[in-house]
Design a protein around this motif. Structure first.
Motif, mmCIF file in Angstrom:
data_model
loop_
_atom_site.group_PDB
_atom_site.id
_atom_site.type_symbol
_atom_site.label_atom_id
_atom_site.label_comp_id
_atom_site.label_asym_id
_atom_site.label_seq_id
_atom_site.Cartn_x
_atom_site.Cartn_y
_atom_site.Cartn_z
ATOM 1 N N ASP A 143 0.820 -1.220 0.000
ATOM 2 C CA ASP A 143 0.000 0.000 0.000
ATOM 3 C C ASP A 143 0.851 1.266 0.000
ATOM 4 O O ASP A 143 0.485 2.271 -0.605
ATOM 5 C CB ASP A 143 -0.927 0.012 1.225
ATOM 6 N N GLU A 300 4.817 -1.539 7.255
ATOM 7 C CA GLU A 300 3.511 -2.142 7.491
ATOM 8 C C GLU A 300 3.020 -1.822 8.901
ATOM 9 O O GLU A 300 1.830 -1.614 9.123
ATOM 10 C CB GLU A 300 3.570 -3.653 7.285
ATOM 11 N N SER A 303 1.833 1.714 8.830
ATOM 12 C CA SER A 303 0.650 1.777 7.976
ATOM 13 C C SER A 303 -0.576 1.226 8.683
ATOM 14 O O SER A 303 -1.688 1.742 8.529
ATOM 15 C CB SER A 303 0.906 1.007 6.675
ATOM 16 N N THR A 310 -0.439 6.546 1.901
ATOM 17 C CA THR A 310 -0.531 5.399 1.000
ATOM 18 C C THR A 310 -0.838 5.866 -0.414
ATOM 19 O O THR A 310 -1.242 7.015 -0.635
ATOM 20 C CB THR A 310 -1.639 4.436 1.458
ATOM 21 N N GLU A 311 -0.673 4.959 -1.359
ATOM 22 C CA GLU A 311 -0.990 5.299 -2.742
ATOM 23 C C GLU A 311 -2.460 5.668 -2.877
ATOM 24 O O GLU A 311 -2.815 6.642 -3.555
ATOM 25 C CB GLU A 311 -0.638 4.133 -3.659
ATOM 26 N N LYS A 312 -3.328 4.911 -2.208
ATOM 27 C CA LYS A 312 -4.759 5.207 -2.262
ATOM 28 C C LYS A 312 -5.059 6.580 -1.669
ATOM 29 O O LYS A 312 -5.843 7.363 -2.231
ATOM 30 C CB LYS A 312 -5.537 4.131 -1.512
#
Length: 619
Positions: A143, A300, A303, A310-312
């Protein structure tokens, strides 16, 4: 009241996503577009040497693209195919699972639901009747895809016999060597002027060495069917950066250790160094930190807390559709609409002398470290959430600067290096603290710098990044803008503060102080007061005679020549890190113990202490 020694910054070095700290090169990469062509060229050459390239200008775009925050590169791990083990439960009640394997791979304890039959001298057949869990090695997309990475191609472990050292310790050796070279004085000259117990080293890692060569390898080995080596455990300790500096760079016998305060750790250690010099316990102090957290496991963990961009999250901020490319270089967006911080690797070192030693040796004055204030948040709802302790540290740091330079200079001659992580909570809470503090002290248009937009968040080394950036500002006169954002978020309080998305020029003659602010998980808050080179020189001139000052200026000319020669050599790639393995090791025979002094080789340690509790003496 006894006169206290002033902790003067006489050297600094390190490595982060912008490059080498000494010579202000990392700072110059951050402000590249605002520098003169000559300055740009020199910094490009410096980066080219780090990256293994021939000539900076001929590789300019590659260098610019492969420094600062960017997409995580394959040298760390493949973000599109991260290794992991998927749980694979099987049920062999109706139809037993069967497979052949070599006898040597059988477990020492055969599970009760396994039926093992020999098929040859070397092989067996296994039937599993019942349930069995397997871990299937596979891959998945990660992510988090951005980080503040060292310049592409730079591998500190290749510059000395690193012997499988964890990356953070490799960076420590480089940073400490860089700081040592930046002083412009031979270490033998320095150490000959002070007793061995008057040198302190305070350096550490907030998280320890968690990559595959340290605690990460130790923890994963058994589960991956591999052997634990003898190096994993000892090299993973959080204070190991200080140990490496003592053992392999300086050969120091003085005070040492690491004080940990999550993301405020660098300032915690700086406080120890300042206290040692002010109280006469040390005359030379190395302060530093090293953090190498760009591993899938660490990312992780952060995150999972919802702490990282994150990319999203970036795609949602920029209104991009699935499949459209994110601009990972803008992953960290302090004080703007943002979605989390961007983790980074960095090792930074600062060298302090007491003022008398700095004057005696003609050391260059980069500034002074006046004080560091540390306060907790008190009762908390969330261990990672912001609290009120930072109000105390910031206000005390500003008050400490005011006590030296007065109200007038305080209001017009300073800046604040914000923690500025790029999270929604930080942008609101820190801006509120800075705004209300500025208002209370009568400061208008207080310049706010957020270096993490370029470098990312290097956890325990973050304040070191902020300090080296500040020293660059005082040298070049350019305030780095928060260039990764379009605008300040609507919920950010801006009263009495001066944010900018562009670089700004500042009159270095007017600069007197800087506040370095750090906030850490668990309610660890620290704020430091630094004096600029000009303010520090003014302070020294009030303590020393004109004749002593002229003598310092003459000695400093030679020091500056050596500093220039060091920088030239680093750019040319002719200087290697200092690493003295099995060098000058002392033993029992080198020590002579007396009642009034202890002698170690050519050095003497005095034992004629006076009790600080004179009114409580027992005869």
């Amino acid at each position: 009241m006894s006169i206290q020694r002033l902790p003067v910054i006489v050297g600094f070095g390190g490595i982060n996503a912008a490059g080498r700290a000494s010579g202000h090169h990392a700072y110059a990469r951050m402000t590249h577009s605002a520098l003169s062509a000559t300055q740009q060229s020199r910094t490009l050459d410096s980066l080219a040497t780090l990256m293994g390239l021939e000539g900076g200008e001929s590789h300019q775009q590659f260098i610019l693209d492969h420094t600062l925050v960017r997409r995580i590169e394959a040298s760390h791990f493949d973000v599109d195919a991260v290794r992991w083990n998927q749980r694979l439960p099987t049920d062999g009640d109706s139809q037993p699972a069967s497979f052949d394997l070599e006898r040597k791979y059988l477990p020492d304890v055969i599970p009760p639901h396994w039926v093992v039959k020999g098929t040859s001298v070397t092989h067996v057949n296994v039937q599993i009747v019942g349930q069995q869990d397997f871990l299937l090695p596979t891959y998945r997309e990660f992510d988090v895809k951005s980080a503040g990475q060292l310049p592409s191609g730079f591998e500190p472990g290749t510059l000395y016999p690193s012997r499988n050292h964890p990356r953070g310790l490799q960076m420590t050796v480089y940073a400490a060597s860089d700081a040592l070279g930046s002083i412009g004085l031979d270490w033998e000259t320095i150490s000959s002027r002070v007793a061995p117990d008057q040198i302190s080293v305070y350096a550490g890692s907030a998280m320890g060495q968690l990559d595959g060569a340290g605690a990460g390898g130790m923890i994963k080995s058994r589960y991956n069917g591999q052997r634990v080596t003898s190096k994993y455990c000892p090299l993973s300790f959080a204070e190991m950066p200080a140990d490496f500096i003592n053992a392999y760079v300086l050969g120091s016998l003085g005070s040492t250790g690491a004080s940990l305060g999550a993301c405020a750790s660098f300032l915690y250690n700086l406080r120890h160094g300042i206290d040692d010099i002010r109280n006469g316990r040390a005359r030379v102090v190395f302060v530093g930190a090293a953090e190498a957290p760009i591993t899938p496991e660490i990312l992780e963990g952060y995150s999972a807390m919802g702490a990282l961009a994150t990319e999203k999250g970036l795609r949602n901020l920029d209104g991009l559709q699935l499949g459209e490319a994110c601009d990972f270089r803008r992953a960290c967006r302090p004080f703007a609409e943002n979605c989390g911080f961007t983790i980074a690797e960095s090792s930074q070192m600062v060298v302090l002398f007491d003022d008398e030693l700095a004057m005696e040796l003609g050391a260059t004055v980069f500034g002074a470290a006046i004080d560091v204030f540390v306060n907790a948040d008190g009762h908390k709802k969330s261990i990672s959430g912001p609290g009120v302790g930072n109000y105390i540290t910031v206000a005390k740091a500003v008050a400490a600067a005011r006590a030296i330079i007065g109200d007038k200079a305080l209001r017009r001659g300073g800046l604040v290096q914000a923690h500025g992580t790029g999270t929604p909570q930080n942008r609101v809470s820190e801006a509120e603290i800075l705004s209300r503090t500025a208002q209370a002290f009568g400061i208008d248009e207080w310049p706010v710098i957020a270096a993490k937009c370029y470098l990312g968040h290097s956890i325990g080394s973050a304040a070191g990044d902020q300090i080296s950036t500040t020293l660059g500002i005082w040298h070049h006169g350019i305030l780095p803008g928060i260039t990764t954002i379009d605008a300040i978020a609507a919920d950010v309080r801006q009263d009495h503060l001066a944010f900018s998305t562009e670089h700004r020029e500042v009159d270095t003659a007017e600069q007197k102080y800087a506040i370095i602010n750090s906030k850490g998980f668990g309610g660890n808050n620290a704020s430091a007061s630094l004096m600029s080179p000009l303010a520090t020189q003014r302070m020294l001139q009030t303590r020393y005679s004109g004749q002593a000052w002229k003598k310092w200026e003459q000695a400093n000319e030679r020091v500056r020549e050596r500093q220039q020669a060091y920088d030239d050599g680093m750019i040319a790639g002719t200087i290697s890190p200092v690493y003295k393995f099995d060098h000058g090791v002392l033993g029992d025979g080198d020590v002579k113990v007396g009642a009034q002094q202890l002698t170690i080789g050519p050095h003497t340690v005095r034992l004629d202490q006076v009790s600080p509790y004179d009114d409580m003496k027992i005869d």
